[in-house]
Design a protein around this motif. Structure first.
Motif, mmCIF file in Angstrom:
data_model
loop_
_atom_site.group_PDB
_atom_site.id
_atom_site.type_symbol
_atom_site.label_atom_id
_atom_site.label_comp_id
_atom_site.label_asym_id
_atom_site.label_seq_id
_atom_site.Cartn_x
_atom_site.Cartn_y
_atom_site.Cartn_z
ATOM 1 N N ASN A 133 0.843 -1.189 0.000
ATOM 2 C CA ASN A 133 0.000 0.000 0.000
ATOM 3 C C ASN A 133 0.884 1.246 0.000
ATOM 4 O OD1 ASN A 133 -2.161 1.706 0.119
ATOM 5 N ND2 ASN A 133 -2.633 1.318 2.271
ATOM 6 N N TYR A 134 1.685 1.367 -1.035
ATOM 7 C CA TYR A 134 2.576 2.506 -1.143
ATOM 8 C C TYR A 134 1.953 3.501 -2.096
ATOM 9 C CZ TYR A 134 5.794 -0.798 0.883
ATOM 10 O OH TYR A 134 6.373 -1.714 1.704
ATOM 11 N N SER A 135 1.793 4.717 -1.653
ATOM 12 C CA SER A 135 1.162 5.713 -2.512
ATOM 13 C C SER A 135 2.213 6.363 -3.405
ATOM 14 C CB SER A 135 0.468 6.781 -1.663
ATOM 15 O OG SER A 135 1.420 7.429 -0.848
ATOM 16 N N GLU A 136 1.815 6.593 -4.623
ATOM 17 C CA GLU A 136 2.681 7.278 -5.576
ATOM 18 C C GLU A 136 2.671 8.766 -5.250
ATOM 19 O OE1 GLU A 136 4.556 6.339 -8.304
ATOM 20 O OE2 GLU A 136 4.326 4.314 -7.521
ATOM 21 N N PRO A 137 3.784 9.444 -5.491
ATOM 22 C CA PRO A 137 3.772 10.889 -5.283
ATOM 23 C C PRO A 137 2.760 11.536 -6.215
ATOM 24 C CG PRO A 137 6.000 10.085 -5.686
ATOM 25 C CD PRO A 137 5.072 8.949 -5.886
ATOM 26 N N GLU A 138 2.218 12.646 -5.774
ATOM 27 C CA GLU A 138 1.244 13.356 -6.595
ATOM 28 C C GLU A 138 1.876 13.773 -7.916
ATOM 29 O OE1 GLU A 138 -0.717 16.565 -4.599
ATOM 30 O OE2 GLU A 138 -0.643 15.490 -2.704
ATOM 31 N N ALA A 139 1.035 13.915 -8.943
ATOM 32 C CA ALA A 139 1.530 14.294 -10.271
ATOM 33 C C ALA A 139 2.210 15.655 -10.222
ATOM 34 C CB ALA A 139 0.374 14.306 -11.261
ATOM 35 N N LYS A 140 1.681 16.566 -9.396
ATOM 36 C CA LYS A 140 2.260 17.907 -9.280
ATOM 37 C C LYS A 140 3.698 17.804 -8.746
ATOM 38 C CE LYS A 140 1.477 22.321 -6.988
ATOM 39 N NZ LYS A 140 0.633 23.046 -6.048
ATOM 40 N N ASN A 141 3.898 16.978 -7.712
ATOM 41 C CA ASN A 141 5.236 16.813 -7.150
ATOM 42 C C ASN A 141 6.181 16.175 -8.152
ATOM 43 O OD1 ASN A 141 4.482 17.951 -4.736
ATOM 44 N ND2 ASN A 141 4.160 15.994 -3.708
ATOM 45 N N LYS A 142 5.693 15.202 -8.921
ATOM 46 C CA LYS A 142 6.522 14.569 -9.942
ATOM 47 C C LYS A 142 6.956 15.602 -10.969
ATOM 48 C CE LYS A 142 5.127 9.753 -10.267
ATOM 49 N NZ LYS A 142 4.476 8.773 -11.137
ATOM 50 N N PHE A 143 6.013 16.433 -11.391
ATOM 51 C CA PHE A 143 6.300 17.458 -12.393
ATOM 52 C C PHE A 143 7.342 18.438 -11.873
ATOM 53 C CE2 PHE A 143 5.290 21.646 -14.284
ATOM 54 C CZ PHE A 143 5.574 21.352 -15.615
ATOM 55 N N LEU A 144 7.167 18.902 -10.621
ATOM 56 C CA LEU A 144 8.118 19.857 -10.045
ATOM 57 C C LEU A 144 9.490 19.219 -9.855
ATOM 58 C CD1 LEU A 144 5.882 21.664 -7.415
ATOM 59 C CD2 LEU A 144 6.636 22.534 -9.638
ATOM 60 N N ASN A 145 9.525 17.981 -9.477
ATOM 61 C CA ASN A 145 10.806 17.295 -9.333
ATOM 62 C C ASN A 145 11.510 17.163 -10.675
ATOM 63 O OD1 ASN A 145 10.570 16.991 -6.582
ATOM 64 N ND2 ASN A 145 9.727 14.925 -6.708
ATOM 65 N N ALA A 146 10.767 16.860 -11.722
ATOM 66 C CA ALA A 146 11.354 16.729 -13.061
ATOM 67 C C ALA A 146 11.898 18.077 -13.533
ATOM 68 C CB ALA A 146 10.325 16.195 -14.048
ATOM 69 N N ILE A 147 11.124 19.145 -13.334
ATOM 70 C CA ILE A 147 11.580 20.483 -13.732
ATOM 71 C C ILE A 147 12.846 20.849 -12.973
ATOM 72 C CG2 ILE A 147 11.043 22.949 -13.567
ATOM 73 C CD1 ILE A 147 8.209 22.315 -14.354
ATOM 74 N N GLY A 148 12.864 20.593 -11.672
ATOM 75 C CA GLY A 148 14.046 20.895 -10.866
ATOM 76 C C GLY A 148 15.268 20.123 -11.337
ATOM 77 N N PHE A 149 15.090 18.877 -11.692
ATOM 78 C CA PHE A 149 16.193 18.052 -12.171
ATOM 79 C C PHE A 149 16.747 18.610 -13.476
ATOM 80 C CE2 PHE A 149 17.656 14.445 -14.763
ATOM 81 C CZ PHE A 149 18.688 14.004 -13.962
ATOM 82 N N TYR A 150 15.860 18.951 -14.417
ATOM 83 C CA TYR A 150 16.310 19.484 -15.708
ATOM 84 C C TYR A 150 16.953 20.863 -15.556
ATOM 85 C CZ TYR A 150 14.036 15.596 -18.009
ATOM 86 O OH TYR A 150 13.681 14.343 -18.418
ATOM 87 N N MET A 151 16.420 21.683 -14.668
ATOM 88 C CA MET A 151 17.008 23.012 -14.437
ATOM 89 C C MET A 151 18.424 22.878 -13.859
ATOM 90 S SD MET A 151 14.972 25.370 -15.459
ATOM 91 C CE MET A 151 15.508 26.827 -14.637
ATOM 92 N N LEU A 152 18.603 21.953 -12.964
ATOM 93 C CA LEU A 152 19.923 21.726 -12.391
ATOM 94 C C LEU A 152 20.905 21.280 -13.474
ATOM 95 C CD1 LEU A 152 21.658 21.548 -9.802
ATOM 96 C CD2 LEU A 152 20.973 19.154 -9.637
ATOM 97 N N GLY A 153 20.466 20.407 -14.356
ATOM 98 C CA GLY A 153 21.314 19.970 -15.466
ATOM 99 C C GLY A 153 21.692 21.106 -16.381
ATOM 100 N N ILE A 154 20.727 21.957 -16.703
ATOM 101 C CA ILE A 154 20.988 23.106 -17.579
ATOM 102 C C ILE A 154 21.983 24.053 -16.923
ATOM 103 C CG2 ILE A 154 19.921 25.177 -18.573
ATOM 104 C CD1 ILE A 154 17.413 23.414 -19.081
ATOM 105 N N ILE A 155 21.810 24.303 -15.642
ATOM 106 C CA ILE A 155 22.724 25.203 -14.920
ATOM 107 C C ILE A 155 24.139 24.633 -14.909
ATOM 108 C CG2 ILE A 155 23.285 26.107 -12.623
ATOM 109 C CD1 ILE A 155 20.259 26.522 -12.213
ATOM 110 N N ILE A 156 24.242 23.333 -14.681
ATOM 111 C CA ILE A 156 25.568 22.699 -14.653
ATOM 112 C C ILE A 156 26.247 22.820 -16.017
ATOM 113 C CG2 ILE A 156 26.729 20.459 -14.477
ATOM 114 C CD1 ILE A 156 24.803 19.797 -12.183
#
Length: 175
Positions: A133-156
Motif C-alpha cells: 500500500n505505497y502511494s505514488e507521489p502526486e503528479a504535481k510533485n513529480k512534475f516539479l521534481n522533473a523540472i528541478g532536475f532538468y534546471m539543475l542539469g541546464i545550470i551545470i
C-alpha cells in the motif's frame, strides 16, 4: 522469525555481539509487544558488561534473578529515577494492553512519575506499514521534481560556458 533467531545465535557464537544487538533492536521495532526480545537483548548487554543498558531492556521484564533486579536499579539510578527520561529512553511502541501484569505496573508507575514531574507522558505510536500500500507521489510533485532536475542539469552545463565567455570578455578588456 526462526531464521532471525538462528542468525542472532550465530552472531553471538562468532563474537559479533553488536550485530546480534542490531538484529534484536530491529526485531523489537518490528514486534514491539514481544518482551522476550527485550529480555534477550538485555542478556547480551549484561554478558558484555553493560549493566545499565541491560537494565534498560529488562525494566519491563519480571525479574528472574538478582542480577536483573540490580541491573534495572542501576539503570533507574543512571536516569535519576525519572519516569519521563526512562519512557523516552525505552521507547515502547507496543500495545500496553498486551503486556503482562508486572510490565503494566512498571509502565503505569513510570507514566505517573513522568506526569507528576513534567506534566507530560511520552507516547510512541507504532510504525505500521501496509504491505503493497505505497502511494505514488502526486503528479504535481513529480512534475516539479522533473523540472528541478532538468534546471539543475541546464545550470551545470551553462555555468562553464558562461565562465568561458566571461574569461574571454575579461581578456579582451585588457587589450
Amino acid at each position: 522469525m526462526k531464521n532471525l533467531f538462528y542468525k542472532i545465535e550465530q552472531d553471538i557464537k562468532e563474537g559479533r555481539k553488536k550485530k546480534a544487538c542490531d538484529r534484536l533492536r530491529n526485531m523489537i521495532n518490528q514486534f514491539p509487544n514481544d518482551i522476550s526480545l527485550r529480555r534477550k537483548l538485555g542478556q547480551i548487554y549484561f554478558e558484555a558488561g553493560f549493566i545499565d543498558e541491560a537494565g534498560k531492556f529488562w525494566i519491563l521484564s519480571t525479574p528472574e534473578n538478582i542480577e536483573m533486579e540490580k541491573a534495572v536499579e542501576i539503570y533507574r539510578k543512571s536516569l535519576r529515577n525519572s519516569g519521563n527520561a526512562i519512557l523516552m529512553d525505552i521507547v515502547f511502541r507496543g500495545s500496553k494492553e498486551m503486556l503482562d501484569e508486572y510490565a503494566k505496573r512498571v509502565m503505569i508507575e513510570l507514566e505517573r512519575d513522568s506526569f507528576e514531574r513534567t506534566k507530560y507522558i511520552p507516547d510512541f505510536k507504532p510504525k505500521f506499514k501496509d504491505k503493497g500500500n505505497y502511494s505514488e507521489p502526486e503528479a504535481k510533485n513529480k512534475f516539479l521534481n522533473a523540472i528541478g532536475f532538468y534546471m539543475l542539469g541546464i545550470i551545470i552545463i551553462l555555468l562553464p560556458i558562461l565562465g568561458v565567455f566571461k574569461l574571454f570578455e575579461l581578456i579582451t578588456s585588457f587589450f
